[in-house]
Design an enzyme around this catalytic site. Structure first.
Site, PDB file in Angstrom:
ATOM      1  N   ARG A 142       2.146  13.829   7.378  1.00 40.28           N
ATOM      2  CA  ARG A 142       3.037  14.147   8.500  1.00 40.28           C
ATOM      3  C   ARG A 142       4.485  14.360   8.051  1.00 40.28           C
ATOM      4  NH1 ARG A 142       0.613   9.070  11.821  1.00 40.28           N
ATOM      5  NH2 ARG A 142       0.051   8.516   9.675  1.00 40.28           N
ATOM      6  N   TYR A 147      43.657  19.064 -15.170  1.00 44.37           N
ATOM      7  CA  TYR A 147      42.353  18.682 -15.688  1.00 44.37           C
ATOM      8  C   TYR A 147      42.530  17.821 -16.932  1.00 44.37           C
ATOM      9  CZ  TYR A 147      37.938  18.691 -18.095  1.00 44.37           C
ATOM     10  OH  TYR A 147      36.804  18.274 -18.744  1.00 44.37           O
ATOM     11  N   ASN A 149      53.857  10.560 -17.450  1.00 38.89           N
ATOM     12  CA  ASN A 149      53.881  11.513 -16.346  1.00 38.89           C
ATOM     13  C   ASN A 149      53.237  12.810 -16.809  1.00 38.89           C
ATOM     14  OD1 ASN A 149      55.162  12.093 -13.534  1.00 38.89           O
ATOM     15  ND2 ASN A 149      55.494  13.921 -14.779  1.00 38.89           N
ATOM     16  N   LEU A 190       0.847  -1.194   0.000  1.00 39.69           N
ATOM     17  CA  LEU A 190       0.000   0.000   0.000  1.00 39.69           C
ATOM     18  C   LEU A 190       0.882   1.244   0.000  1.00 39.69           C
ATOM     19  CD1 LEU A 190      -2.559  -1.158   2.724  1.00 39.69           C
ATOM     20  CD2 LEU A 190      -2.552  -1.640   0.258  1.00 39.69           C
ATOM     21  N   ALA A 191       0.779   2.005  -1.063  1.00 38.03           N
ATOM     22  CA  ALA A 191       1.686   3.151  -1.213  1.00 38.03           C
ATOM     23  C   ALA A 191       0.985   4.337  -1.856  1.00 38.03           C
ATOM     24  CB  ALA A 191       2.897   2.736  -2.043  1.00 38.03           C
ATOM     25  N   SER A 216      55.341  20.551 -16.742  1.00 37.85           N
ATOM     26  CA  SER A 216      54.359  21.273 -15.932  1.00 37.85           C
ATOM     27  C   SER A 216      53.711  22.397 -16.720  1.00 37.85           C
ATOM     28  CB  SER A 216      55.051  21.874 -14.711  1.00 37.85           C
ATOM     29  OG  SER A 216      55.496  20.833 -13.891  1.00 37.85           O
TER      30      SER A 216
HETATM   31  C1  UD1 Z   1      -1.385   1.801   9.774  1.00 38.76           C
HETATM   32  C2  UD1 Z   1      -2.371   0.851  10.477  1.00 38.76           C
HETATM   33  C3  UD1 Z   1      -1.950   0.702  11.942  1.00 38.76           C
HETATM   34  C4  UD1 Z   1      -0.522   0.172  12.004  1.00 38.76           C
HETATM   35  C5  UD1 Z   1       0.432   1.064  11.191  1.00 38.76           C
HETATM   36  C6  UD1 Z   1       1.778   0.376  11.081  1.00 38.76           C
HETATM   37  C7  UD1 Z   1      -4.570   1.116   9.464  1.00 38.76           C
HETATM   38  C8  UD1 Z   1      -5.923   1.740   9.577  1.00 38.76           C
HETATM   39  N1  UD1 Z   1      -3.721   1.392  10.416  1.00 38.76           N
HETATM   40  O1  UD1 Z   1      -1.507   3.069  10.405  1.00 38.76           O
HETATM   41  O2  UD1 Z   1      -2.807  -0.206  12.611  1.00 38.76           O
HETATM   42  O3  UD1 Z   1      -0.099   0.109  13.345  1.00 38.76           O
HETATM   43  O4  UD1 Z   1      -0.069   1.278   9.848  1.00 38.76           O
HETATM   44  O5  UD1 Z   1       2.748   1.216  10.514  1.00 38.76           O
HETATM   45  O6  UD1 Z   1      -4.346   0.384   8.531  1.00 38.76           O
HETATM   46  N2  UD1 Z   1      -2.312   4.117   2.297  1.00 38.76           N
HETATM   47  C9  UD1 Z   1      -2.899   4.016   1.065  1.00 38.76           C
HETATM   48  N3  UD1 Z   1      -4.137   4.549   0.869  1.00 38.76           N
HETATM   49  C10 UD1 Z   1      -4.820   5.163   1.859  1.00 38.76           C
HETATM   50  C11 UD1 Z   1      -4.201   5.255   3.136  1.00 38.76           C
HETATM   51  C12 UD1 Z   1      -2.956   4.720   3.325  1.00 38.76           C
HETATM   52  O7  UD1 Z   1      -2.314   3.462   0.130  1.00 38.76           O
HETATM   53  O8  UD1 Z   1      -5.944   5.615   1.606  1.00 38.76           O
HETATM   54  C13 UD1 Z   1      -0.953   3.553   2.481  1.00 38.76           C
HETATM   55  C14 UD1 Z   1       0.064   4.590   2.832  1.00 38.76           C
HETATM   56  O9  UD1 Z   1       0.733   5.079   1.676  1.00 38.76           O
HETATM   57  C15 UD1 Z   1       1.026   3.842   3.753  1.00 38.76           C
HETATM   58  C16 UD1 Z   1       0.184   2.728   4.324  1.00 38.76           C
HETATM   59  O10 UD1 Z   1      -0.983   2.639   3.546  1.00 38.76           O
HETATM   60  O11 UD1 Z   1       2.112   3.293   3.057  1.00 38.76           O
HETATM   61  C17 UD1 Z   1      -0.185   2.968   5.790  1.00 38.76           C
HETATM   62  O12 UD1 Z   1      -0.875   4.203   5.889  1.00 38.76           O
HETATM   63  P1  UD1 Z   1      -0.608   5.198   7.085  1.00 38.76           P
HETATM   64  O13 UD1 Z   1      -1.498   6.378   6.908  1.00 38.76           O
HETATM   65  O14 UD1 Z   1       0.815   5.424   7.272  1.00 38.76           O
HETATM   66  O15 UD1 Z   1      -1.206   4.334   8.297  1.00 38.76           O
HETATM   67  P2  UD1 Z   1      -0.848   4.430   9.836  1.00 38.76           P
HETATM   68  O16 UD1 Z   1      -1.589   5.561  10.426  1.00 38.76           O
HETATM   69  O17 UD1 Z   1       0.603   4.403  10.023  1.00 38.76           O
HETATM   70 CA    CA Z   2       2.361   4.468   8.692  1.00 35.70          CA
END
Ligand code: UD1
Ligand code: CA
Length: 464
Positions: free
Chosen positions: A16, A365, A376, A9-10, A404
């Site tokens: 933050r 250079y 040399n 998930l990215a 040189s």
């Molecule tokens: C999440 C978990 C939390 C866990 C923590 C571990 C949930 C609700 N919470 O919280 O229980 O302890 O990770 O690090 O799952 N992302 C998406 N789409 C979205 C939201 C997030 O792709 O709509 C991806 C973000 O890019 C990220 C990952 O999901 O890589 C986690 O999201 P993030 O918002 O960091 O979740 P946490 O609040 O850290």
């Molecule tokens: Ca996180």
């Protein structure tokens, strides 16, 4: 064996981080956060990964390239919603390994164990959990009296008692696909953040009586999630320590590992000594018995055995065995040094090859030059390789001696074993074995000098 597909998930913005770049592209130890996660997946022997992208998705996809498949989450409605976007691409998966793109410290062996336990237990879901000193920001793992996992409560939805729980959800899970996909459709965004939480699937499974298993991660550092730049720096430090310790255990001496910065994937041979404030980056390979640093910055380069490099910058270069570089040399892309070459202080070399045993000891250079063996190059020699429009080559034959302060005006060729008089500007080819002098002849004009120096050795004003 059932087919495993990883889904990373990215798609989140990573508010933050307070950044113009998607969070998962921030880098530690030479790789983006999400690349570290994908590398751990690969190390676990899982060959198929789907990356869910959204915020800055094009950027993420461009950076990761075509080795992965991409699912799009148009609106960032939560981790549960994000995972659901991968459903079509993951059609064939029987087991889905879910990871967050912001947990760069996970190890391949931990992921492999998570998948193995999931299968052995015949679980519907297997969570990777950890016991941490400071659980702030993580989802808390709530268990019943028998110690069975019941649900996960996010920080924002937790009461004081729940917040005190120090067992946290790492955000890494294994799911049985046939149970996962329908469960995702049942999620509701009824929580503090108004999001579809993936973590709610756990409670749903438990209520249905499906088996939810938890694997306690033996090293709590591994599950660190990066949400802000303080955590980014912490993750970087931990990764750097890991990389450095691995190198030391393989026979590399790091004089001060806390002040030595080496990217993941850099290889170094045995008995090489690395002095502090050295940066070894990108695709870099260093041989054995070298002395690197202090203050060497080497990127995307290959260095032979027993070579010494101090206080120097090296980029996209290939350096042979037993060379001596620095202090204060700058080797730019396309530099190739054969064995036993010496490059000394304030020397810059670009797109040039220097042959075996040749010396470029100071203030030079070399650009677009081919220098033979045992040459040399005198102090202050410059290849004038650029005429304002084009770059031109310079060739120096084996055994030549360049005096040189020579200007070699390219294109120009200096023959083997020729000698160039100091201070020459060479605009025409020099035949092998010749002495070339290209400078104005000296004239001495009698009585035109300063007549006298005063007692202190200073020139008197009226004599100027
Ligand atoms: C999440 C978990 C939390 C866990 C923590 C571990 C949930 C609700 N919470 O919280 O229980 O302890 O990770 O690090 O799952 N992302 C998406 N789409 C979205 C939201 C997030 O792709 O709509 C991806 C973000 O890019 C990220 C990952 O999901 O890589 C986690 O999201 P993030 O918002 O960091 O979740 P946490 O609040 O850290
Ligand atoms: Ca996180």
């Amino acid at each position: 064996m059932s087919k495993v597909v990883a889904v990373v998930l990215a798609a989140g913005e990573g508010k933050r981080m307070r950044s113009g770049r998607p969070k998962v592209l921030h880098r530690v130890a030479g790789r983006s956060l999400v690349e570290h996660v994908l590398a751990a997946v690969e190390a676990a022997g899982i060959t198929e990964s789907i990356v869910v992208v959204g915020h800055g998705g094009e950027e993420v996809r461009n950076e990761l390239g075509p080795g992965f498949r991409y699912a799009w989450q148009e609106k960032q409605l939560g981790t549960g919603h994000a995972l659901a976007q991968a459903r079509d691409l993951a059609r064939e998966a029987e087991t889905v390994l879910v990871l967050c793109g912001d947990t760069p410290l996970l190890r391949g062996e931990t992921l492999a164990r998570l998948v193995a336990e999931h299968r052995e237990q015949g679980a519907a879901a297997t969570l990777l959990v950890a016991a941490v000193e400071d659980p702030t920001g993580y989802g808390r793992v709530i268990r019943d009296k028998e110690g069975r996992v019941q649900r996960i409560v996010e920080e924002g939805d937790a009461d004081a008692a729940t917040r005190a729980v120090k067992e946290i959800n790492s955000g890494t899970y294994c799911f049985t696909a046939s149970l996962l996909w329908p469960a995702l459709e049942e999620l509701r965004p009824e929580n503090a953040q108004g999001e579809y939480y993936l973590t709610d699937v756990i409670e749903l499974f438990c209520r249905r009586g499906y088996l939810v298993h938890a694997l306690l991660c033996p090293d709590p550092e591994e599950v660190l999630g990066v949400n802000d730049r303080v955590q980014l720096a912490r993750a970087g430090r931990i990764l750097q320590r890991r990389i450095n310790e691995e190198l030391m255990l393989k026979g590399v001496t790091l004089v001060d590992p806390d002040n030595t910065y080496i990217h993941a994937g850099v290889e170094i041979g045995r008995d090489t000594v690395v002095w502090p404030f050295t940066f070894l980056e990108g695709k870099t390979w260093i041989g054995s018995g070298c002395v690197i640093g202090p203050q060497a910055s080497i990127r995307d380069s290959r260095i032979g055995d027993e070579t010494v490099i101090s206080y120097s910058v090296v980029r996209e270069s290939t350096i042979g065995n037993r060379c001596q570089i620095g202090p204060f040399a700058y080797l730019r892309p396309g530099t190739v040094l054969d064995d036993r070459v010496k490059v000394g202080d304030f020397v810059e070399i670009k797109a040039s090859r220097v042959g075996e045993g040749s010396k470029v000891p100071h203030l030079t250079y070399l650009g677009d030059a081919t220098v033979g063996k045992e040459v040399n190059i005198g102090a202050g020699t410059i290849t004038c390789n650029y005429d304002g429009l084009h770059k031109w080559p310079t060739v120096v034959g084996d055994g030549a001696f360049i005096g040189s302060n020579t200007n070699l005006v390219a294109p120009v060729e200096v023959g083997e074993r020729s000698v160039i008089g100091a201070g020459s500007t060479i605009t025409e080819d020099v035949p092998p074995g010749a002495l070339a002098i290209g400078r104005a002849r000296q004239v001495n004009l009698a009585g035109k000098g300063l007549e006298k120096l005063n007692a202190k050795g200073r020139v008197r004003d009226e004599q100027r």
